[in-house]
Each structure stands twice: as structure tokens, then as C-alpha cells.
Design a protein around this motif. Structure first.
Motif, PDB file in Angstrom:
ATOM      1  N   ASP A 159       0.818  -0.930   0.293  1.00  0.00           N
ATOM      2  CA  ASP A 159      -0.133   0.036  -0.368  1.00  0.00           C
ATOM      3  C   ASP A 159       0.710   1.475  -0.137  1.00  0.00           C
ATOM      4  N   ARG A 160       0.587   2.174  -1.068  1.00  0.00           N
ATOM      5  CA  ARG A 160       1.740   3.516  -1.211  1.00  0.00           C
ATOM      6  C   ARG A 160       0.474   4.622  -1.842  1.00  0.00           C
ATOM      7  N   THR A 161      -0.683   4.196  -1.160  1.00  0.00           N
ATOM      8  CA  THR A 161      -1.338   5.361  -1.825  1.00  0.00           C
ATOM      9  C   THR A 161      -0.936   6.215  -0.409  1.00  0.00           C
ATOM     10  N   ALA A 162      -0.159   6.264   0.974  1.00  0.00           N
ATOM     11  CA  ALA A 162       0.159   7.973   1.324  1.00  0.00           C
ATOM     12  C   ALA A 162       0.697   9.042  -0.244  1.00  0.00           C
ATOM     13  N   VAL A 163       1.023   8.052  -0.805  1.00  0.00           N
ATOM     14  CA  VAL A 163       2.444   8.957  -1.574  1.00  0.00           C
ATOM     15  C   VAL A 163       1.217  10.496  -2.122  1.00  0.00           C
ATOM     16  N   GLU A 164       0.150   9.850  -2.323  1.00  0.00           N
ATOM     17  CA  GLU A 164      -0.978  10.771  -2.654  1.00  0.00           C
ATOM     18  C   GLU A 164      -0.939  11.805  -1.963  1.00  0.00           C
ATOM     19  N   ILE A 165      -0.932  12.298  -0.005  1.00  0.00           N
ATOM     20  CA  ILE A 165      -0.998  12.618   0.477  1.00  0.00           C
ATOM     21  C   ILE A 165       0.346  13.968   0.610  1.00  0.00           C
ATOM     22  N   ILE A 166       1.110  13.324   0.089  1.00  0.00           N
ATOM     23  CA  ILE A 166       2.742  14.175  -0.149  1.00  0.00           C
ATOM     24  C   ILE A 166       2.995  14.470  -1.152  1.00  0.00           C
ATOM     25  N   GLU A 167       1.825  14.382  -2.311  1.00  0.00           N
ATOM     26  CA  GLU A 167       2.266  14.643  -4.092  1.00  0.00           C
ATOM     27  C   GLU A 167       0.896  15.967  -3.552  1.00  0.00           C
ATOM     28  N   ALA A 168      -0.126  16.229  -2.981  1.00  0.00           N
ATOM     29  CA  ALA A 168      -1.151  16.944  -2.314  1.00  0.00           C
ATOM     30  C   ALA A 168      -0.409  18.604  -1.306  1.00  0.00           C
ATOM     31  N   MET A 169       0.174  17.855  -0.893  1.00  0.00           N
ATOM     32  CA  MET A 169       1.424  18.976  -0.127  1.00  0.00           C
ATOM     33  C   MET A 169       1.935  19.254  -1.387  1.00  0.00           C
ATOM     34  N   LEU A 170       2.615  19.054  -1.519  1.00  0.00           N
ATOM     35  CA  LEU A 170       3.512  19.898  -2.682  1.00  0.00           C
ATOM     36  C   LEU A 170       2.462  20.443  -4.067  1.00  0.00           C
ATOM     37  N   ASP A 171       1.484  20.361  -4.358  1.00  0.00           N
ATOM     38  CA  ASP A 171       0.850  20.902  -4.923  1.00  0.00           C
ATOM     39  C   ASP A 171      -0.519  21.544  -4.500  1.00  0.00           C
ATOM     40  N   SER A 172       0.143  22.147  -2.957  1.00  0.00           N
ATOM     41  CA  SER A 172      -0.430  23.220  -2.430  1.00  0.00           C
ATOM     42  C   SER A 172      -0.151  24.571  -2.475  1.00  0.00           C
ATOM     43  N   CYS A 173       1.667  24.481  -2.389  1.00  0.00           N
ATOM     44  CA  CYS A 173       2.404  25.075  -3.618  1.00  0.00           C
ATOM     45  C   CYS A 173       2.247  26.192  -4.576  1.00  0.00           C
ATOM     46  N   ASP A 208       3.284  29.778  -6.869  1.00  0.00           N
ATOM     47  CA  ASP A 208       4.331  31.033  -7.204  1.00  0.00           C
ATOM     48  C   ASP A 208       3.529  32.366  -6.084  1.00  0.00           C
ATOM     49  N   LYS A 209       2.425  32.095  -5.382  1.00  0.00           N
ATOM     50  CA  LYS A 209       1.989  33.003  -4.480  1.00  0.00           C
ATOM     51  C   LYS A 209       2.081  32.939  -3.204  1.00  0.00           C
ATOM     52  N   THR A 210       2.741  31.513  -2.788  1.00  0.00           N
ATOM     53  CA  THR A 210       2.789  31.114  -1.569  1.00  0.00           C
ATOM     54  C   THR A 210       4.189  31.568  -0.543  1.00  0.00           C
ATOM     55  N   PRO A 211       4.008  31.866   0.371  1.00  0.00           N
ATOM     56  CA  PRO A 211       4.715  32.732   0.988  1.00  0.00           C
ATOM     57  C   PRO A 211       6.278  31.934   1.165  1.00  0.00           C
ATOM     58  N   ARG A 212       7.284  32.292   1.006  1.00  0.00           N
ATOM     59  CA  ARG A 212       8.823  31.805   0.884  1.00  0.00           C
ATOM     60  C   ARG A 212       8.607  30.790   2.411  1.00  0.00           C
ATOM     61  N   GLU A 213       7.995  31.170   3.569  1.00  0.00           N
ATOM     62  CA  GLU A 213       8.000  30.665   4.523  1.00  0.00           C
ATOM     63  C   GLU A 213       7.331  29.047   4.298  1.00  0.00           C
ATOM     64  N   GLU A 214       6.089  29.671   3.364  1.00  0.00           N
ATOM     65  CA  GLU A 214       5.461  27.790   3.547  1.00  0.00           C
ATOM     66  C   GLU A 214       6.535  27.143   1.973  1.00  0.00           C
ATOM     67  N   ARG A 215       6.961  27.413   1.262  1.00  0.00           N
ATOM     68  CA  ARG A 215       7.668  26.504   0.698  1.00  0.00           C
ATOM     69  C   ARG A 215       9.211  26.124   1.530  1.00  0.00           C
ATOM     70  N   HIS A 216       9.103  26.667   1.938  1.00  0.00           N
ATOM     71  CA  HIS A 216      10.218  26.425   2.847  1.00  0.00           C
ATOM     72  C   HIS A 216      10.195  24.652   3.977  1.00  0.00           C
ATOM     73  N   ARG A 217       8.884  24.813   4.505  1.00  0.00           N
ATOM     74  CA  ARG A 217       8.429  24.634   5.590  1.00  0.00           C
ATOM     75  C   ARG A 217       7.833  22.808   4.168  1.00  0.00           C
ATOM     76  N   VAL A 218       7.420  23.165   3.286  1.00  0.00           N
ATOM     77  CA  VAL A 218       6.916  21.656   2.331  1.00  0.00           C
ATOM     78  C   VAL A 218       7.699  21.087   1.455  1.00  0.00           C
ATOM     79  N   GLY A 219       8.711  21.690   1.484  1.00  0.00           N
ATOM     80  CA  GLY A 219      10.559  21.389   0.707  1.00  0.00           C
ATOM     81  C   GLY A 219      10.539  20.892   1.618  1.00  0.00           C
ATOM     82  N   ARG A 220      10.593  21.281   2.968  1.00  0.00           N
ATOM     83  CA  ARG A 220      11.336  20.039   4.168  1.00  0.00           C
ATOM     84  C   ARG A 220      10.817  18.799   4.131  1.00  0.00           C
ATOM     85  N   ASP A 221       9.553  18.856   4.539  1.00  0.00           N
ATOM     86  CA  ASP A 221       8.344  17.789   4.468  1.00  0.00           C
ATOM     87  C   ASP A 221       8.646  17.263   3.525  1.00  0.00           C
ATOM     88  N   PHE A 222       8.741  17.234   2.945  1.00  0.00           N
ATOM     89  CA  PHE A 222       8.566  16.341   1.635  1.00  0.00           C
ATOM     90  C   PHE A 222       9.116  14.933   2.088  1.00  0.00           C
TER      91      PHE A 222
END
Length: 220
Positions: free
Chosen positions: A95-109, A111-125
């Protein structure tokens, strides 16, 4: 939350967010005054941050650890070993369906996403991808490595081209994991880690003079 935990948490956030810059001196008295804490929990908090490599002793006081380019290169070697091991393990799971959660996290960002959030999501990936392996030790290793990289990565978030490249590489890695292709996932992840290291170290090395002008200590 205890007084020690509160001081530790807030001081860590200030250091990782570069509110307190690399090389800046700290005193126990300043920390006590800043957070309204007594000496014993402050000392305990400082000792914990020292074990994370975020601060170091400087005579009777403390100094925020400089950004060390040699350490960044060593961390990349460490990350490659543990993250590739984790992603290979994840690819063997039924079961690798949890990959979709990480992909949704990436897709939430975007060009208008604040730098702080992009930094956090990149780390959390990277942290969440390691978590999928189900191996607690690999997960903790990646989480700790990403914490140590946080300040240096924050300086790189200014580069929009690098961000776009990283996001494309993240999506490619997830596609390979979803397909259960361990060799491709490992190859892409390894190239991503080494490429990110090279860009980061080169960027910091080239910008050392400008960073020193801002009061940030960067050592080779």
C-alpha cells in the motif's frame, strides 16, 4: 509545555528562521530576559540546542553556530544513504497510497505561496517520504538532517529557478514510488540530494561576502 521546552522551541525557531543569525552571540541573561525564564531551564534549553548543532559554547557564553559548508557536504552524503534506503523500502510496500498526501502537499504551493511555506513544504517532503518507509530510525535520521540543513536551505529559497527545479524533481520521485520502481526512485532521489547540495554550497560560497555583510557567519 515546561519552561525549558518553551524556551527551547522559541529559540530554535528564531535560529532556524535566521531571526538570530549564524555567528551571533547569545548570553544566558539575554535568553532569560527575552523569554521570562529562570536560569536552570534556560541552561537546559541551550544544552539541548547545542546537541542539535544549532549553538556552540563561546567562553562563558554561546554563539549561534555558523553555516559550515563542509558540514553541508557531509550531511548530503548521510542523507543520500538514509533517504535512498527509506525510499527503496517504501517501494516494496503493498500500500503506497499515502504518496498522494505528499503530492497534495506539494500541489498546495504555487508562485504566490509565501517563502516560509515553500521552505516548510520542501523540508517536509523529505521527512514525510522517509516516514512512509515505516522505519522509525530512518525517519528520525532524515528529520534530524533536515533540521540541521534548515538555515542554509532558507537562504536558498530566494532562488525561484531552484525552487521550480526542486518541485519538478519531487514529483518525479513520487511518480516512481507510486509505481513501485525502487531503482528509478533511488536514482532520482540520489540525484536530487546531490544536485541540491551542489547548488546550495555553490550559492553560499559565492554569496559569502554578502552574507557576512548581513552579519551571517559562513565558514568553509
Amino acid at each position: 509545555m515546561s519552561q525549558m521546552q518553551n524556551v527551547e522551541k522559541q529559540l530554535r525557531e528564531m535560529i532556524l528562521g535566521l531571526e538570530i543569525g549564524p555567528g551571533e552571540r547569545l548570553t544566558e541573561r539575554w535568553v532569560e530576559s527575552r523569554f521570562g525564564a529562570s536560569r536552570t531551564p534556560v541552561r537546559a534549553a541551550l544544552l539541548r540546542l547545542e546537541t542539535e548543532g544549532l549553538i556552540c559554547r563561546d567562553g562563558r557564553g554561546w554563539t549561534v553556530s555558523p553555516i559550515n559548508l563542509a558540514e553541508l557536504e557531509q550531511i548530503a552524503v548521510y542523507r543520500e544513504a538514509v533517504e535512498v534506503a527509506a525510499v527503496r523500502l517504501t517501494c516494496t510496500l503493498q500500500d503506497r497510497t499515502a504518496v498522494e498526501i505528499i503530492e497534495a502537499m506539494l500541489d498546495s504551493c504555487d508562485d504566490k505561496t509565501p517563502r516560509e511555506e515553500r521552505h516548510r513544504v520542501g523540508r517536509d517532503f523529505h521527512i514525510e517520504l522517509a516516514r512512509l518507509s515505516g522505519n522509525e530510525f530512518l525517519f528520525r535520521a532524515v528529520r534530524d538532517a533536515m533540521t540541521r540543513l534548515s538555515r542554509a536551505r532558507w537562504l536558498e529559497v530566494r532562488d525561484e529557478a531552484a525552487l521550480g527545479r526542486a518541485w519538478a524533481e519531487h514529483h518525479a520521485i513520487l511518480s516512481a514510488v507510486r509505481a513501485g520502481d525502487a531503482d528509478t526512485a533511488a536514482r532520482l532521489l540520489s540525484a536530487h540530494i546531490i544536485g541540491s547540495r551542489d547548488r546550495l554550497v555553490t550559492s553560499l560560497r559565492n554569496d559569502r561576502r554578502g552574507l557576512r555583510a548581513r552579519g551571517f557567519a559562513v565558514v568553509a
